[in-house]
Design a protein around this motif. Structure first.
Motif, PDB file in Angstrom:
ATOM      1  N   SER A 277       0.778  -1.169  -0.039  1.00 55.83           N
ATOM      2  CA  SER A 277       0.006   0.095   0.045  1.00 55.83           C
ATOM      3  C   SER A 277       0.643   1.331  -0.088  1.00 55.83           C
ATOM      4  CB  SER A 277      -0.920   0.023   1.352  1.00 55.83           C
ATOM      5  OG  SER A 277      -1.910  -1.066   1.289  1.00 55.83           O
TER       6      SER A 277
ATOM      7  N   SER B 297     -15.867   2.629  -7.851  1.00 57.84           N
ATOM      8  CA  SER B 297     -14.342   2.388  -7.351  1.00 57.84           C
ATOM      9  C   SER B 297     -14.206   3.099  -6.273  1.00 57.84           C
ATOM     10  CB  SER B 297     -13.319   2.510  -8.490  1.00 57.84           C
ATOM     11  OG  SER B 297     -11.983   2.621  -8.129  1.00 57.84           O
ATOM     12  N   LYS B 298     -13.864   2.428  -4.914  1.00 59.13           N
ATOM     13  CA  LYS B 298     -13.799   3.352  -3.860  1.00 59.13           C
ATOM     14  C   LYS B 298     -12.553   4.161  -3.873  1.00 59.13           C
ATOM     15  CE  LYS B 298     -16.347  -0.280  -1.094  1.00 59.13           C
ATOM     16  NZ  LYS B 298     -16.466  -1.212   0.083  1.00 59.13           N
ATOM     17  N   GLY B 299     -11.318   3.734  -4.492  1.00 62.15           N
ATOM     18  CA  GLY B 299      -9.991   4.216  -4.417  1.00 62.15           C
ATOM     19  C   GLY B 299      -9.911   5.734  -4.461  1.00 62.15           C
TER      20      GLY B 299
ATOM     21  N   LYS C 297      -8.901   8.273  -1.863  1.00 58.70           N
ATOM     22  CA  LYS C 297      -7.769   9.132  -1.916  1.00 58.70           C
ATOM     23  C   LYS C 297      -8.154  10.514  -1.450  1.00 58.70           C
ATOM     24  CE  LYS C 297      -4.817  11.008  -5.354  1.00 58.70           C
ATOM     25  NZ  LYS C 297      -4.475  11.006  -7.009  1.00 58.70           N
TER      26      LYS C 297
ATOM     27  N   HIS D  74     -11.349  -4.513  -3.637  1.00 64.84           N
ATOM     28  CA  HIS D  74     -11.545  -3.165  -3.099  1.00 64.84           C
ATOM     29  C   HIS D  74     -10.227  -2.950  -2.421  1.00 64.84           C
ATOM     30  CE1 HIS D  74     -15.661  -2.814  -4.287  1.00 64.84           C
ATOM     31  NE2 HIS D  74     -16.176  -3.575  -3.569  1.00 64.84           N
TER      32      HIS D  74
ATOM     33  N   ASN E 233      -7.382  -1.919  -4.955  1.00 60.18           N
ATOM     34  CA  ASN E 233      -7.794  -0.711  -5.420  1.00 60.18           C
ATOM     35  C   ASN E 233      -7.399   0.288  -4.528  1.00 60.18           C
ATOM     36  OD1 ASN E 233     -10.161   1.413  -5.625  1.00 60.18           O
ATOM     37  ND2 ASN E 233      -9.176   0.912  -7.703  1.00 60.18           N
ATOM     38  N   ALA E 234      -7.836   0.221  -3.446  1.00 57.61           N
ATOM     39  CA  ALA E 234      -7.825   1.073  -2.212  1.00 57.61           C
ATOM     40  C   ALA E 234      -6.055   1.671  -1.973  1.00 57.61           C
ATOM     41  CB  ALA E 234      -8.299   0.658  -1.039  1.00 57.61           C
TER      42      ALA E 234
ATOM     43  N   GLN F 284      -3.678   1.420  -3.738  1.00 55.53           N
ATOM     44  CA  GLN F 284      -3.018   2.195  -4.751  1.00 55.53           C
ATOM     45  C   GLN F 284      -3.027   3.598  -4.295  1.00 55.53           C
ATOM     46  OE1 GLN F 284      -4.288   1.540  -8.892  1.00 55.53           O
ATOM     47  NE2 GLN F 284      -5.016  -0.355  -8.036  1.00 55.53           N
ATOM     48  N   HIS F 285      -3.937   4.054  -3.123  1.00 51.78           N
ATOM     49  CA  HIS F 285      -4.257   5.662  -2.792  1.00 51.78           C
ATOM     50  C   HIS F 285      -3.960   5.595  -1.300  1.00 51.78           C
ATOM     51  CE1 HIS F 285      -6.081   6.172  -6.719  1.00 51.78           C
ATOM     52  NE2 HIS F 285      -6.791   5.271  -6.465  1.00 51.78           N
TER      53      HIS F 285
ATOM     54  N   ALA G 235      -4.185  -0.028   3.459  1.00 52.30           N
ATOM     55  CA  ALA G 235      -5.308  -0.811   3.269  1.00 52.30           C
ATOM     56  C   ALA G 235      -5.071  -2.099   3.764  1.00 52.30           C
ATOM     57  CB  ALA G 235      -5.882  -0.946   1.853  1.00 52.30           C
TER      58      ALA G 235
END
Length: 315
Positions: free
Chosen positions: A146, A260-262, A266, A280, A283-284, A286-287, A290
């Motif tokens: 993360s 998308s939650k990311g 962010k 999820h 995806n998260a 990346q920001h 998590a």
């Protein structure tokens, strides 16, 4: 009187979740324990860099004052005691006040959550997380790839939670997986006034809520929580009604209806985000920092699929 942690918010955390020991872990995985131990001995006086959950721990401990210790963070690690020396040295160098640690030298450590009375267990070992959840403790598998937490809110602890299978049970998620979106929406609309059963992370949210109520006693520190869920109207009603029945409020709620939650995370910039679905979490990650809550129907489906594929590959 005997010392007790009963009146504190207790976080148990592995060394790899708190500090960046990824290089050492890669050496351990491709060589042997003796080589790993030798490297840790050579680096005993070299502080490790911050890990993914560092910001979360740092801000939680900021709620402690000389007059009142409200939060206890305990290292709970498969590391050996010698490597534990480096963990404590790294914490001291980083200004993290750690007093307690349990180092099991390869043996699963999750059993010690019971005497600690832990409200949260964070680990880079997925199997330990699964076992801890099975024992009834809020736990998450920290994604060590993360991104680090934002530095934009030094005096505000921000935590984001998924709803179903995290704060709430996976009752509704099972309907969705088995019968589809229309059946899920109908099920939740018909039961909008009936609180959802507790999920694995309700105890942590409750503990944070209690800490939030006394945050005014700690000048300059605040807590901000968010519910970030794929639910949308009309299924949002039951989630809010459930929180109301618990007498617990979140500061923000995002009903994303499959978006998308990311990107939303962010913007919120949490110190940590908890979700039960690997898609999820990836995806998260990346920001924001998590972790995967390895519980509920969706997680079980992913693990079953992975096991089948593994056996097929081996065959």
């Amino acid at each position: 009187m005997p010392i007790t942690l009963a009146d504190k918010l207790v976080v148990a955390i592995s060394s790899r979740a708190l500090f960046d020991f990824e290089e050492e872990n890669r050496l351990f995985e491709r060589s042997d324990a003796a080589t790993y131990l030798q490297l840790q001995r050579e680096r005993l006086e070299v502080p490790a860099q911050r890990g993914i959950a560092f910001s979360l721990v740092q801000k939680l401990l900021a709620f402690n004052t000389p007059q009142m210790q409200r939060v206890e963070v305990v290292i709970l690690s498969r590391n050996d005691p010698v490597s534990g020396l480096r963990v404590f040295h790294s914490a001291e160098a980083a200004g993290i006040a750690l007093q307690r640690g349990v180092f099991t030298q390869g043996r699963p450590p999750f059993g010690y959550l019971r005497p600690l009375g832990a409200h949260l267990f964070l680990s880079a070992n997925a199997d330990d997380v699964t076992e801890a959840l099975g024992l009834g403790y809020p736990a998450a598998h920290v994604y060590t790839d993360s991104v680090q937490a934002s530095l934009a809110h030094p005096n505000e602890l921000r935590i984001a939670f998924d709803g179903d299978a995290v704060l709430f049970s996976d009752e509704a998620e099972r309907i969705y997986q088995a019968e589809g979106l229309e059946a899920f929406q109908r099920h939740e609309t018909d039961r909008h006034g009936q609180p959802l059963p507790d999920g694995p992370f309700k105890p942590l949210l409750a503990a944070l809520h209690r800490l939030q109520q006394i945050a005014d006693a700690v000048p300059g520190m605040r807590i901000r929580t968010a519910l970030v869920t794929a639910r949308s109207a009309p299924a949002h009603k039951r989630a809010i009604q459930t929180l109301m029945s618990w007498d617990i409020a979140v500061d923000e709620a995002m009903f994303l209806g499959g978006l998308s939650k990311g990107p939303f995370l962010k913007e919120f910039e949490p110190d940590f985000f908890f979700d039960d679905q690997t898609g999820h979490v990836h995806n998260a990650a990346q920001h924001v920092p998590a972790g995967h809550v390895r519980s509920g129907f969706a997680s079980a489906m992913v693990e079953t699929t992975a096991t089948i594929r593994k056996h097929q590959d081996q065959g």
